[in-house]
Design an enzyme around this catalytic site. Structure first.
Site, PDB file in Angstrom:
ATOM      1  N   ARG A 115     -18.357  73.726 103.771  1.00 57.31           N
ATOM      2  CA  ARG A 115     -18.444  72.303 104.154  1.00 57.31           C
ATOM      3  C   ARG A 115     -18.726  72.284 105.643  1.00 57.31           C
ATOM      4  O   ARG A 115     -17.923  72.792 106.433  1.00 57.31           O
ATOM      5  CB  ARG A 115     -17.136  71.579 103.824  1.00 57.31           C
ATOM      6  CG  ARG A 115     -17.056  70.202 104.471  1.00 57.31           C
ATOM      7  CD  ARG A 115     -15.930  69.352 103.948  1.00 57.31           C
ATOM      8  NE  ARG A 115     -16.238  68.852 102.624  1.00 57.31           N
ATOM      9  CZ  ARG A 115     -15.583  67.873 102.002  1.00 57.31           C
ATOM     10  NH1 ARG A 115     -14.562  67.281 102.606  1.00 57.31           N
ATOM     11  NH2 ARG A 115     -15.926  67.472 100.799  1.00 57.31           N
ATOM     12  N   HIS A 168     -24.124  66.120  99.201  1.00 55.43           N
ATOM     13  CA  HIS A 168     -22.842  66.485  98.600  1.00 55.43           C
ATOM     14  C   HIS A 168     -23.094  66.755  97.110  1.00 55.43           C
ATOM     15  O   HIS A 168     -22.642  65.995  96.238  1.00 55.43           O
ATOM     16  CB  HIS A 168     -21.842  65.348  98.807  1.00 55.43           C
ATOM     17  CG  HIS A 168     -20.410  65.734  98.603  1.00 55.43           C
ATOM     18  ND1 HIS A 168     -20.005  67.019  98.272  1.00 55.43           N
ATOM     19  CD2 HIS A 168     -19.258  64.988  98.685  1.00 55.43           C
ATOM     20  CE1 HIS A 168     -18.692  67.049  98.161  1.00 55.43           C
ATOM     21  NE2 HIS A 168     -18.219  65.833  98.399  1.00 55.43           N
ATOM     22  N   GLN A 178     -20.296  66.780  94.372  1.00 60.11           N
ATOM     23  CA  GLN A 178     -19.760  65.465  94.039  1.00 60.11           C
ATOM     24  C   GLN A 178     -20.594  64.792  92.950  1.00 60.11           C
ATOM     25  O   GLN A 178     -20.071  64.311  91.950  1.00 60.11           O
ATOM     26  CB  GLN A 178     -19.734  64.584  95.300  1.00 60.11           C
ATOM     27  CG  GLN A 178     -19.164  63.211  95.046  1.00 60.11           C
ATOM     28  CD  GLN A 178     -17.707  63.276  94.660  1.00 60.11           C
ATOM     29  OE1 GLN A 178     -16.911  63.870  95.358  1.00 60.11           O
ATOM     30  NE2 GLN A 178     -17.342  62.680  93.527  1.00 60.11           N
ATOM     31  N   ASP A 226     -19.326  54.378  98.840  1.00 65.12           N
ATOM     32  CA  ASP A 226     -18.624  55.418  99.608  1.00 65.12           C
ATOM     33  C   ASP A 226     -18.200  54.787 100.929  1.00 65.12           C
ATOM     34  O   ASP A 226     -18.588  53.653 101.248  1.00 65.12           O
ATOM     35  CB  ASP A 226     -19.595  56.601  99.818  1.00 65.12           C
ATOM     36  CG  ASP A 226     -18.939  57.818 100.463  1.00 65.12           C
ATOM     37  OD1 ASP A 226     -17.702  57.856 100.561  1.00 65.12           O
ATOM     38  OD2 ASP A 226     -19.684  58.734 100.871  1.00 65.12           O
ATOM     39  N   CYS A 230     -16.504  58.506  95.391  1.00 65.39           N
ATOM     40  CA  CYS A 230     -16.201  59.938  95.525  1.00 65.39           C
ATOM     41  C   CYS A 230     -14.801  60.179  96.085  1.00 65.39           C
ATOM     42  O   CYS A 230     -14.252  61.251  95.910  1.00 65.39           O
ATOM     43  CB  CYS A 230     -17.260  60.615  96.380  1.00 65.39           C
ATOM     44  SG  CYS A 230     -17.299  60.038  98.090  1.00 65.39           S
TER      45      CYS A 230
HETATM   46  N1  NVA Z   1     -19.680  60.443 102.856  1.00 61.91           N
HETATM   47  C1  NVA Z   1     -18.348  60.960 103.014  1.00 61.91           C
HETATM   48  C2  NVA Z   1     -17.929  61.695 101.791  1.00 61.91           C
HETATM   49  C3  NVA Z   1     -16.534  62.262 101.828  1.00 61.91           C
HETATM   50  C4  NVA Z   1     -16.183  63.031 100.612  1.00 61.91           C
HETATM   51  C5  NVA Z   1     -18.278  61.850 104.241  1.00 61.91           C
HETATM   52  O1  NVA Z   1     -19.212  62.621 104.461  1.00 61.91           O
HETATM   53  O2  NVA Z   1     -17.298  61.760 104.986  1.00 61.91           O
HETATM   54  N1   CP Z   2     -14.904  63.624  97.480  1.00 63.66           N
HETATM   55  C1   CP Z   2     -14.582  64.650  98.287  1.00 63.66           C
HETATM   56  O1   CP Z   2     -15.403  65.550  98.532  1.00 63.66           O
HETATM   57  O2   CP Z   2     -13.316  64.617  98.741  1.00 63.66           O
HETATM   58  P1   CP Z   2     -12.655  65.561  99.865  1.00 63.66           P
HETATM   59  O3   CP Z   2     -13.243  65.168 101.183  1.00 63.66           O
HETATM   60  O4   CP Z   2     -11.199  65.291  99.748  1.00 63.66           O
HETATM   61  O5   CP Z   2     -12.994  66.991  99.535  1.00 63.66           O
END
Ligand code: NVA
Ligand code: CP
Length: 318
Positions: free
Chosen positions: A108, A135, A138, A224, A264
């Site tokens: 990540r 992602h 997801q 989201d 998500c």
């Molecule tokens: N769009 C969000 C998704 C978190 C799972 C982010 O990147 O923070």
């Molecule tokens: N949806 C998701 O990826 O959640 P986290 O940020 O908790 O991993």
């Protein structure tokens, strides 16, 4: 030592074909059922997953770590701040080293380019656990969850309300793979950037200025956070800009009567979604979150062992 054949990576949704997704879904069903019956399935015994996080996580960490243990393997959590990556070790060198010690890597991070550089130097499969652009894990779980509740997604309409972020971009790629439509509504200034999304025509998506119009007749409404990780400096400005892009009862009523709601997570009730929607009868967010576990187990099985049928596994050599 001779390097093994180039591994398969999962860096964006379109890295797998529709046929491969159909296989993953069949495996997910099988793996999930076995898990629910407490039947041991350890195809990844002696395999090690390295999980590298540059941003926080609850679901992604837990689903990969628990998933690897449940498949008989081991998972190691690394937060970049605590590693030499956090002190400037080149990502290419990290890819070389980590992939000689582990069998599969999940990352990540921030820019997609970082995970691509790591993967180009990795001897083992690399999975995108979220980047600024995508992602895929997801949306893998999301499409599976839709199919589990409603059957094939081909030809259906998904309404994306809010920011054209990593999850939105991934939905656009999924629409091209599975041949469904995405109706996107973002505030002005936050529109989809097709090149960043990795979609090169608008055959499977349409943009709407009015979020209610995007939701009209949809089979699934999804959203989201207004501010993704890494963009916190824009939080106050975004709160103002996104005010009218909250999924609420009115928006859900514009969708089909049996439309599902997904998010998500983590969610901000009162911002991108009204509490009555996310906690209401059309919401499948808990199934969606749970399916991260099952779909990713099928993904790791596929990337490490190829197309497994039933409980059989091929012999592998490091
Ligand atoms: N769009 C969000 C998704 C978190 C799972 C982010 O990147 O923070
Ligand atoms: N949806 C998701 O990826 O959640 P986290 O940020 O908790 O991993």
């Amino acid at each position: 030592m001779k390097a093994p054949a180039a591994p398969r990576h999962y860096l964006q949704f379109k890295d797998l074909s529709r046929g491969e997704y159909e296989h993953l879904f069949a495996r997910t069903r099988w793996i999930k059922e076995k898990f629910k019956r407490y039947e041991r399935y350890w195809p990844l015994e002696d395999r090690t997953l390295a999980m590298i996080f540059e941003k926080p996580s609850t679901r992604t960490r837990l689903s990969f770590e628990a998933g690897m243990h449940q498949l008989g393997g081991t998972a190691i959590y690394l937060y970049t701040r605590d590693t030499q990556l956090g002190r400037g070790e080149p990502v290419e060198d990290a890819g070389q080293v980590i992939s000689r010690m582990c069998d599969i890597v999940m990352i990540r991070t921030f820019e997609q380019e970082i995970i691509e550089r790591f993967a180009a130097n990795s001897r083992v499969p690399v999975i995108n656990g979220l980047t600024n652009e995508y992602h895929p894990c997801q949306v893998l779980a999301d499409v599976y969850t839709y199919v589990e509740h409603r059957g094939p997604i081909k030809g259906k309409t998904v309404a994306w309300i809010g920011d054209s972020n990593n999850v939105c971009n991934t939905w656009l790629q999924a629409a091209a793979v599975f041949d469904f439509n995405v109706h996107v509504s973002t505030p002005p200034g936050y529109e989809v950037e097709p090149e960043r999304a990795g979609v090169y025509n608008d055959d499977n998506y349409e943009s709407f200025a009015d979020p209610i119009e995007a939701a009209r007749g949809a089979d699934l409404v999804t959203t989201d956070v207004w501010t993704s990780m890494g963009f916190e400096a824009e939080n106050e400005e975004r709160k103002r800009d996104f005010e009218d892009w909250q999924v609420d009862g009115e928006m859900m009523r514009a969708a089909k009567k049996d439309a599902l709601f997904m998010h998500c997570l983590p969610a901000h009730r009162g911002e991108e979604v009204d509490g009555a929607v996310i906690d209401g009868p059309q919401s499948v967010v808990w199934d969606e979150a749970e399916n991260r576990l099952h779909t990713q187990k099928a993904l790791m099985e596929f990337l490490l062992l190829g197309k497994v049928t039933k409980g059989k596994k091929k012999k592998a050599k490091r």
